[in-house]
Design a protein around this motif. Sequence first.
Motif, PDB file in Angstrom:
ATOM      1  N   ARG A  30       0.843  -1.190   0.000  1.00  9.14           N
ATOM      2  CA  ARG A  30       0.000   0.000   0.000  1.00  9.14           C
ATOM      3  C   ARG A  30       0.879   1.241   0.000  1.00  9.14           C
ATOM      4  O   ARG A  30       2.074   1.161   0.214  1.00  9.14           O
ATOM      5  N   ARG A  31       0.249   2.365  -0.239  1.00 12.27           N
ATOM      6  CA  ARG A  31       0.963   3.635  -0.203  1.00 12.27           C
ATOM      7  C   ARG A  31       0.819   4.250   1.182  1.00 12.27           C
ATOM      8  O   ARG A  31      -0.224   4.152   1.814  1.00 12.27           O
ATOM      9  N   GLY A  32       1.874   4.879   1.617  1.00 11.90           N
ATOM     10  CA  GLY A  32       1.857   5.584   2.891  1.00 11.90           C
ATOM     11  C   GLY A  32       2.518   6.936   2.734  1.00 11.90           C
ATOM     12  O   GLY A  32       2.934   7.305   1.634  1.00 11.90           O
ATOM     13  N   ARG A  33       2.599   7.661   3.817  1.00  8.79           N
ATOM     14  CA  ARG A  33       3.249   8.972   3.797  1.00  8.79           C
ATOM     15  C   ARG A  33       4.253   9.057   4.932  1.00  8.79           C
ATOM     16  O   ARG A  33       4.002   8.572   6.028  1.00  8.79           O
ATOM     17  N   LYS A  63       6.977  13.223   8.578  1.00 11.57           N
ATOM     18  CA  LYS A  63       7.797  14.446   8.669  1.00 11.57           C
ATOM     19  C   LYS A  63       7.758  15.245   7.385  1.00 11.57           C
ATOM     20  O   LYS A  63       7.591  16.465   7.400  1.00 11.57           O
ATOM     21  N   THR A  64       7.960  14.552   6.248  1.00 11.83           N
ATOM     22  CA  THR A  64       8.103  15.268   4.979  1.00 11.83           C
ATOM     23  C   THR A  64       6.832  15.274   4.139  1.00 11.83           C
ATOM     24  O   THR A  64       6.695  16.084   3.226  1.00 11.83           O
ATOM     25  N   GLY A  65       5.932  14.344   4.421  1.00 12.00           N
ATOM     26  CA  GLY A  65       4.723  14.238   3.613  1.00 12.00           C
ATOM     27  C   GLY A  65       4.942  13.487   2.316  1.00 12.00           C
ATOM     28  O   GLY A  65       4.018  13.344   1.513  1.00 12.00           O
ATOM     29  N   ALA A  66       6.163  13.005   2.088  1.00  8.03           N
ATOM     30  CA  ALA A  66       6.478  12.285   0.854  1.00  8.03           C
ATOM     31  C   ALA A  66       5.724  10.953   0.800  1.00  8.03           C
ATOM     32  O   ALA A  66       5.592  10.254   1.804  1.00  8.03           O
ATOM     33  N   VAL A  67       5.221  10.616  -0.388  1.00 16.53           N
ATOM     34  CA  VAL A  67       4.512   9.356  -0.592  1.00 16.53           C
ATOM     35  C   VAL A  67       5.548   8.247  -0.733  1.00 16.53           C
ATOM     36  O   VAL A  67       6.567   8.411  -1.399  1.00 16.53           O
ATOM     37  N   LEU A  68       5.288   7.115  -0.092  1.00 22.62           N
ATOM     38  CA  LEU A  68       6.186   5.980  -0.204  1.00 22.62           C
ATOM     39  C   LEU A  68       5.382   4.691  -0.330  1.00 22.62           C
ATOM     40  O   LEU A  68       4.216   4.636   0.063  1.00 22.62           O
TER      41      LEU A  68
END
Length: 95
Positions: free
Chosen positions: A58-61, A64-69
């Motif tokens: 799944r996708r998460g964030r 701290k940075t809000g970057a999608v991972l």
Amino acid sequence: MKLAELAARIAGKSGITNTQAEQAVNALKEVIAEELKKNEKFYLYGLGTFHLQVRSARRGRNPKTGAVLEIPPKKIIKWSSSKIFDRLSGAGEVA
């Protein structure tokens, strides 16, 4: 509760030493792990069922940075209790 506390309670109730109770608890953990590796399911009558489940990717964030991972899939252990625990918790009873 920690495993040492569980072993101490078992020792007190069964009349065995703390060391013997710790060995029994550790042996139970090993047996459950071995069965899960072999069958992906372990049923212990009167206690419940342990089973492996795959949590999908799944996708998460990054908080701290809000970057999608991307979070990879992973195996987790689920436990379903025996009916005796439902009676203890009052499940199904009407107030």
